[in-house]
Design a protein around this motif. Sequence first.
Motif, mmCIF file in Angstrom:
data_model
loop_
_atom_site.group_PDB
_atom_site.id
_atom_site.type_symbol
_atom_site.label_atom_id
_atom_site.label_comp_id
_atom_site.label_asym_id
_atom_site.label_seq_id
_atom_site.Cartn_x
_atom_site.Cartn_y
_atom_site.Cartn_z
ATOM 1 N N TYR A 88 -8.822 2.467 -6.532
ATOM 2 C CA TYR A 88 -7.927 2.171 -5.374
ATOM 3 C C TYR A 88 -8.259 1.135 -4.347
ATOM 4 O O TYR A 88 -7.510 0.400 -3.923
ATOM 5 C CB TYR A 88 -7.720 3.736 -4.859
ATOM 6 N N ASP A 95 0.759 -1.102 -0.046
ATOM 7 C CA ASP A 95 -0.010 0.079 -0.019
ATOM 8 C C ASP A 95 0.849 1.274 0.111
ATOM 9 O O ASP A 95 0.627 2.303 -0.444
ATOM 10 C CB ASP A 95 -0.749 0.003 1.307
ATOM 11 N N LYS A 108 -5.534 -1.762 -3.231
ATOM 12 C CA LYS A 108 -4.727 -1.561 -2.003
ATOM 13 C C LYS A 108 -5.199 -2.796 -1.142
ATOM 14 O O LYS A 108 -6.275 -3.263 -0.673
ATOM 15 C CB LYS A 108 -5.180 -0.454 -1.182
ATOM 16 N N PHE A 155 0.722 3.477 -2.892
ATOM 17 C CA PHE A 155 -0.539 4.224 -3.409
ATOM 18 C C PHE A 155 -0.640 5.621 -2.241
ATOM 19 O O PHE A 155 -1.059 6.366 -2.664
ATOM 20 C CB PHE A 155 -1.575 3.404 -3.238
ATOM 21 N N GLU A 156 -0.252 5.077 -1.088
ATOM 22 C CA GLU A 156 -0.442 6.163 0.124
ATOM 23 C C GLU A 156 0.406 6.914 0.276
ATOM 24 O O GLU A 156 0.167 8.203 0.657
ATOM 25 C CB GLU A 156 -0.789 5.361 1.348
#
Length: 556
Positions: free
Chosen positions: A375, A18, A379, A21-22
């Motif tokens: 998303y 993750d 995730k 993406f985060e």
Amino acid sequence: MEINATSSTNHFNDWPNDAGFEIFHEEREPVELTVSGHIPSYISGTLYRTGPGGHQVKTNKGTTFAIDHWFDGFSQNHRFQIIQTGSSARVVYNSRRSIDPLIENIRLTGNMDGFSFGQKRDPCTSFFKKVMSVFVPDPRPQEHHNIGVTLSINPPGLGNPQTTENKKGGGHASGIYTLLAKTDVAVMRHINPETLEPRGMVSQKALHPELTGTLSAAHAKSDPVTGDVFNYNLALGRSPVYRVFRVSAATGQTEVLATVTDAPGAYLHSSLITENYFILCVWSGHYAWGGLKILWEKNMLDAISPFDPNQKALWYVIDRKQGKGIVAKYECDPFFCFHTINAWEEPSPTDPLHTDIVADLSVYKNLDVLKRFYYNNIKSSSHASLNYTGDNRRSCDVFLRRWRLSSVDTASPLESREAVTVHTAKHDRSCELPVINPRFLTKPSRYIYGACDRDLSTFFDGLVKYDMETQTAAYFSVHGHSPGEAIFVPNPNGTTEDDGVLLSVVLDGFTEKSYLLVLDAKTMKEVGRANMDCVVGFGFHGVYQSQAVEGPSTDV
């Protein structure tokens, strides 16, 4: 033979991906990375990467605005300069976002205006006050356009003036004077090739007055010998029109090669070329209402019609050297595709006096994969990711597939022949973001490289090398490490197709730091890396320019 550099049978929920993406870094000034292992001496040049750098903004209203779909993440560009000094290599990295004005507007208003790929918005009925045969351009200011899917170096026609000073390297030490960021629309953004600062916008209409459509392929195709660039321009409406065009590398002039008016308007991310032909394959992904539903949904994904198992995929073969226009048409069972791989001409096995076209693509059975890339679905910490496990995931599997278009030299554009499937690889040996040795573009090729998805993660879990001849695969896979697209850099003294290295930006999910991986393309074993102290978000595509440029710059 199956080869795993490192294998793992852990369940995907244990795969910490993750961070890609985060974690969102706004900008990185040039910093030298720590190199370990060995980076071959011929890898001296610049690797650029582009893609989402984040998807959330804290607003002045105390709320958090979140982008829904991976394809709409806030664009960020990355630059890795590989410098050979004696027997060792240095790697310098910098990055920069390209849409700060858009992010600031979201921060102030709490909303995102304009069109997108998959962002959910309330439909605006006022759009239907427009004439139904006209596709309305995106109303946002140019600096708010989120452009960052592919990159082009020194493209003909759309670049800065190719002055003598520029060609000597006025824009960059290796002669990179123009860097363009692109997506699946007909406008592109200039990027400073060193600082990555976003510059002005340029439209395909500047190339030729007939290129008035709003959509195009993010992946243009280049002649590996001449550097001429080929693409299509799609004008949506009651009767969609594709205009296939060529931009001459020698003159910078643009010529429309053919017009296709009997195919539905579709989301076509890429196309194919051979030595003598351009191939426009119109696969599934057709826009409803001739594309006008985009005006209602304000995004492309929700405007795509449901998959129709009875609607054939169409192949248009267009002459690109003698001005003959469309010379042949083929059709096959429907499929969806993001990325074509390679195509070439060869004597027909049934009649060597005639010429067949062989084409390799990464394909899907239907359109389900488009929604997988929300998303919440990719995730690993999201509950929605459980909807894409086990058998539920099978509809999103990718397959490497080879087709044969028979006797193109005797075909007619007035009737369709069958595009015949030659081979389909198993899912666990197939890949997305496929690449080959660029020296084999438009030539028979054997090896395909890409990011694989073998159910070890909610995202890509390794890199694969697939041998089309033996139908076997070799892998690079480390538990908890998620790789991005691989770029093939050929060994200038190489004698085989797989002689070279792959460059990939990989996230170590445990340390939440990325590294630039250098992988032996023959053995799929790591030979070196450049370690970073930050995360490079999971992006889309990149482009590499050697310090010693061997031929014309290519578009991808």
